[in-house]
Structures are given as C-alpha cells and as structure tokens.
Design a protein around this motif. Structure first.
Motif, PDB file in Angstrom:
ATOM      1  N   ARG A  33      29.050  24.812 -55.717  1.00 43.25           N
ATOM      2  CA  ARG A  33      29.711  23.822 -54.862  1.00 43.25           C
ATOM      3  C   ARG A  33      28.816  22.606 -54.656  1.00 43.25           C
ATOM      4  O   ARG A  33      29.276  21.467 -54.731  1.00 43.25           O
ATOM      5  N   ALA A  34      27.549  22.853 -54.426  1.00 44.64           N
ATOM      6  CA  ALA A  34      26.610  21.748 -54.209  1.00 44.64           C
ATOM      7  C   ALA A  34      26.455  20.879 -55.454  1.00 44.64           C
ATOM      8  O   ALA A  34      26.251  19.672 -55.356  1.00 44.64           O
ATOM      9  N   GLU A  35      26.571  21.493 -56.625  1.00 43.37           N
ATOM     10  CA  GLU A  35      26.369  20.778 -57.884  1.00 43.37           C
ATOM     11  C   GLU A  35      27.671  20.356 -58.568  1.00 43.37           C
ATOM     12  O   GLU A  35      27.637  19.647 -59.559  1.00 43.37           O
ATOM     13  N   GLY A  36      28.800  20.852 -58.068  1.00 49.40           N
ATOM     14  CA  GLY A  36      30.087  20.496 -58.653  1.00 49.40           C
ATOM     15  C   GLY A  36      30.456  21.276 -59.901  1.00 49.40           C
ATOM     16  O   GLY A  36      31.273  20.833 -60.691  1.00 49.40           O
ATOM     17  N   TYR A  37      29.859  22.447 -60.096  1.00 46.92           N
ATOM     18  CA  TYR A  37      30.160  23.270 -61.271  1.00 46.92           C
ATOM     19  C   TYR A  37      31.435  24.075 -61.063  1.00 46.92           C
ATOM     20  O   TYR A  37      31.630  24.683 -60.029  1.00 46.92           O
ATOM     21  N   VAL A  38      32.278  24.103 -62.068  1.00 46.30           N
ATOM     22  CA  VAL A  38      33.475  24.933 -62.064  1.00 46.30           C
ATOM     23  C   VAL A  38      33.581  25.664 -63.399  1.00 46.30           C
ATOM     24  O   VAL A  38      33.886  26.842 -63.444  1.00 46.30           O
ATOM     25  N   ARG A  39      33.289  24.974 -64.457  1.00 49.77           N
ATOM     26  CA  ARG A  39      33.496  25.489 -65.817  1.00 49.77           C
ATOM     27  C   ARG A  39      32.777  26.818 -66.060  1.00 49.77           C
ATOM     28  O   ARG A  39      33.293  27.689 -66.767  1.00 49.77           O
ATOM     29  N   LEU A  40      31.586  26.976 -65.498  1.00 46.86           N
ATOM     30  CA  LEU A  40      30.840  28.223 -65.708  1.00 46.86           C
ATOM     31  C   LEU A  40      31.622  29.435 -65.230  1.00 46.86           C
ATOM     32  O   LEU A  40      31.549  30.506 -65.833  1.00 46.86           O
ATOM     33  N   PHE A  41      32.383  29.274 -64.170  1.00 50.80           N
ATOM     34  CA  PHE A  41      33.192  30.368 -63.639  1.00 50.80           C
ATOM     35  C   PHE A  41      34.425  30.587 -64.516  1.00 50.80           C
ATOM     36  O   PHE A  41      34.780  31.721 -64.832  1.00 50.80           O
ATOM     37  N   ILE A  42      35.061  29.530 -64.918  1.00 45.90           N
ATOM     38  CA  ILE A  42      36.258  29.616 -65.746  1.00 45.90           C
ATOM     39  C   ILE A  42      35.947  30.271 -67.080  1.00 45.90           C
ATOM     40  O   ILE A  42      36.727  31.096 -67.574  1.00 45.90           O
ATOM     41  N   ASP A  43      34.788  29.958 -67.643  1.00 49.39           N
ATOM     42  CA  ASP A  43      34.416  30.511 -68.942  1.00 49.39           C
ATOM     43  C   ASP A  43      34.278  32.031 -68.933  1.00 49.39           C
ATOM     44  O   ASP A  43      34.339  32.658 -69.990  1.00 49.39           O
ATOM     45  N   GLU A  44      34.117  32.630 -67.777  1.00 52.08           N
ATOM     46  CA  GLU A  44      33.963  34.084 -67.687  1.00 52.08           C
ATOM     47  C   GLU A  44      35.297  34.823 -67.676  1.00 52.08           C
ATOM     48  O   GLU A  44      35.326  36.051 -67.668  1.00 52.08           O
ATOM     49  N   GLY A  45      36.406  34.105 -67.678  1.00 50.47           N
ATOM     50  CA  GLY A  45      37.719  34.695 -67.870  1.00 50.47           C
ATOM     51  C   GLY A  45      38.240  35.546 -66.732  1.00 50.47           C
ATOM     52  O   GLY A  45      37.928  35.332 -65.562  1.00 50.47           O
ATOM     53  N   LEU A  46      39.047  36.520 -67.121  1.00 49.50           N
ATOM     54  CA  LEU A  46      39.769  37.341 -66.140  1.00 49.50           C
ATOM     55  C   LEU A  46      38.863  38.155 -65.210  1.00 49.50           C
ATOM     56  O   LEU A  46      39.182  38.278 -64.024  1.00 49.50           O
ATOM     57  N   PRO A  47      37.745  38.717 -65.692  1.00 45.70           N
ATOM     58  CA  PRO A  47      36.890  39.438 -64.741  1.00 45.70           C
ATOM     59  C   PRO A  47      36.396  38.531 -63.599  1.00 45.70           C
ATOM     60  O   PRO A  47      36.358  38.940 -62.447  1.00 45.70           O
ATOM     61  N   MET A  48      36.069  37.289 -63.936  1.00 48.03           N
ATOM     62  CA  MET A  48      35.624  36.362 -62.893  1.00 48.03           C
ATOM     63  C   MET A  48      36.785  35.983 -61.993  1.00 48.03           C
ATOM     64  O   MET A  48      36.623  35.863 -60.776  1.00 48.03           O
ATOM     65  N   ALA A  49      37.965  35.794 -62.553  1.00 45.95           N
ATOM     66  CA  ALA A  49      39.129  35.470 -61.736  1.00 45.95           C
ATOM     67  C   ALA A  49      39.376  36.569 -60.706  1.00 45.95           C
ATOM     68  O   ALA A  49      39.635  36.287 -59.529  1.00 45.95           O
ATOM     69  N   ALA A  50      39.265  37.825 -61.145  1.00 43.88           N
ATOM     70  CA  ALA A  50      39.452  38.948 -60.220  1.00 43.88           C
ATOM     71  C   ALA A  50      38.379  38.946 -59.132  1.00 43.88           C
ATOM     72  O   ALA A  50      38.684  39.175 -57.959  1.00 43.88           O
ATOM     73  N   LEU A  51      37.147  38.672 -59.509  1.00 44.13           N
ATOM     74  CA  LEU A  51      36.064  38.639 -58.523  1.00 44.13           C
ATOM     75  C   LEU A  51      36.245  37.486 -57.545  1.00 44.13           C
ATOM     76  O   LEU A  51      36.031  37.640 -56.346  1.00 44.13           O
ATOM     77  N   LEU A  52      36.684  36.341 -58.023  1.00 47.76           N
ATOM     78  CA  LEU A  52      36.935  35.206 -57.128  1.00 47.76           C
ATOM     79  C   LEU A  52      38.068  35.513 -56.151  1.00 47.76           C
ATOM     80  O   LEU A  52      38.006  35.125 -54.980  1.00 47.76           O
ATOM     81  N   GLU A  53      39.081  36.211 -56.629  1.00 49.80           N
ATOM     82  CA  GLU A  53      40.165  36.623 -55.732  1.00 49.80           C
ATOM     83  C   GLU A  53      39.656  37.562 -54.656  1.00 49.80           C
ATOM     84  O   GLU A  53      40.015  37.443 -53.482  1.00 49.80           O
ATOM     85  N   GLN A  54      38.802  38.506 -55.051  1.00 48.88           N
ATOM     86  CA  GLN A  54      38.228  39.430 -54.070  1.00 48.88           C
ATOM     87  C   GLN A  54      37.340  38.690 -53.082  1.00 48.88           C
ATOM     88  O   GLN A  54      37.348  38.991 -51.888  1.00 48.88           O
ATOM     89  N   ALA A  55      36.600  37.719 -53.570  1.00 54.35           N
ATOM     90  CA  ALA A  55      35.735  36.925 -52.698  1.00 54.35           C
ATOM     91  C   ALA A  55      36.575  36.142 -51.690  1.00 54.35           C
ATOM     92  O   ALA A  55      36.240  36.075 -50.504  1.00 54.35           O
ATOM     93  N   ALA A  56      37.675  35.567 -52.163  1.00 57.56           N
ATOM     94  CA  ALA A  56      38.554  34.819 -51.262  1.00 57.56           C
ATOM     95  C   ALA A  56      39.143  35.740 -50.207  1.00 57.56           C
ATOM     96  O   ALA A  56      39.212  35.387 -49.028  1.00 57.56           O
ATOM     97  N   ARG A  57      39.541  36.936 -50.638  1.00 55.59           N
ATOM     98  CA  ARG A  57      40.080  37.901 -49.681  1.00 55.59           C
ATOM     99  C   ARG A  57      39.030  38.353 -48.676  1.00 55.59           C
ATOM    100  O   ARG A  57      39.349  38.697 -47.546  1.00 55.59           O
ATOM    101  N   ALA A  58      37.778  38.354 -49.077  1.00 58.76           N
ATOM    102  CA  ALA A  58      36.688  38.752 -48.184  1.00 58.76           C
ATOM    103  C   ALA A  58      36.239  37.575 -47.312  1.00 58.76           C
ATOM    104  O   ALA A  58      35.245  37.674 -46.606  1.00 58.76           O
TER     105      ALA A  58
END
Length: 75
Positions: A33-58
C-alpha cells in the motif's frame, strides 16, 4: 522483500497455518500500500485471491479488498 513476504503468506496458507498467513499478508499489504504495488499480488493467481478474501473477512486493513476485475482466471 515484498515478494518473499507474499510467498511466505502463500506457504503458510498451503500448510494450513491461516493465522501466520494472515499475519504475513497483512505485513505485505501494508508495504504494498505504501509503495503502490498491486501486480505482485495479482501474479500469484487464485491462491492469493483466496488469501486476500480471507484477509478481508478477518478485517485486516489492506488497501486491497479484491484483485481488479479480469486480472485472475475464472474458476
């Protein structure tokens, strides 16, 4: 450094250690967030999407609630 944190979070998730995965992803997202990175997360695909969803829920303040539409393959 951010790439390592992302991979650690995914490794914790794959091993079933959700608390450690959420802690790692929170650290990674704070840095991204501080650096404005997004692509690194997107490049990790569905496992990262699932983890981001869990993080949002938490209720981790992430700056990212989900990857931008169309960036991940459909399930």
């Amino acid at each position: 450094m951010l790439e390592i944190t992302i991979l650690q979070a995914l490794a914790f998730q794959a091993n079933g250690n959700l608390p450690a995965a959420l802690e790692a992803i929170a650290a990674g997202l704070a840095h991204a967030r501080a650096e404005g990175y997004v692509r690194l997360f997107i490049d990790e695909g569905l496992p990262m999407a699932a983890l981001l969803e869990q993080a949002a829920r938490a209720s981790i303040e992430a700056g990212l609630r989900r990857p931008p539409t169309g960036c991940l393959p459909k399930q």
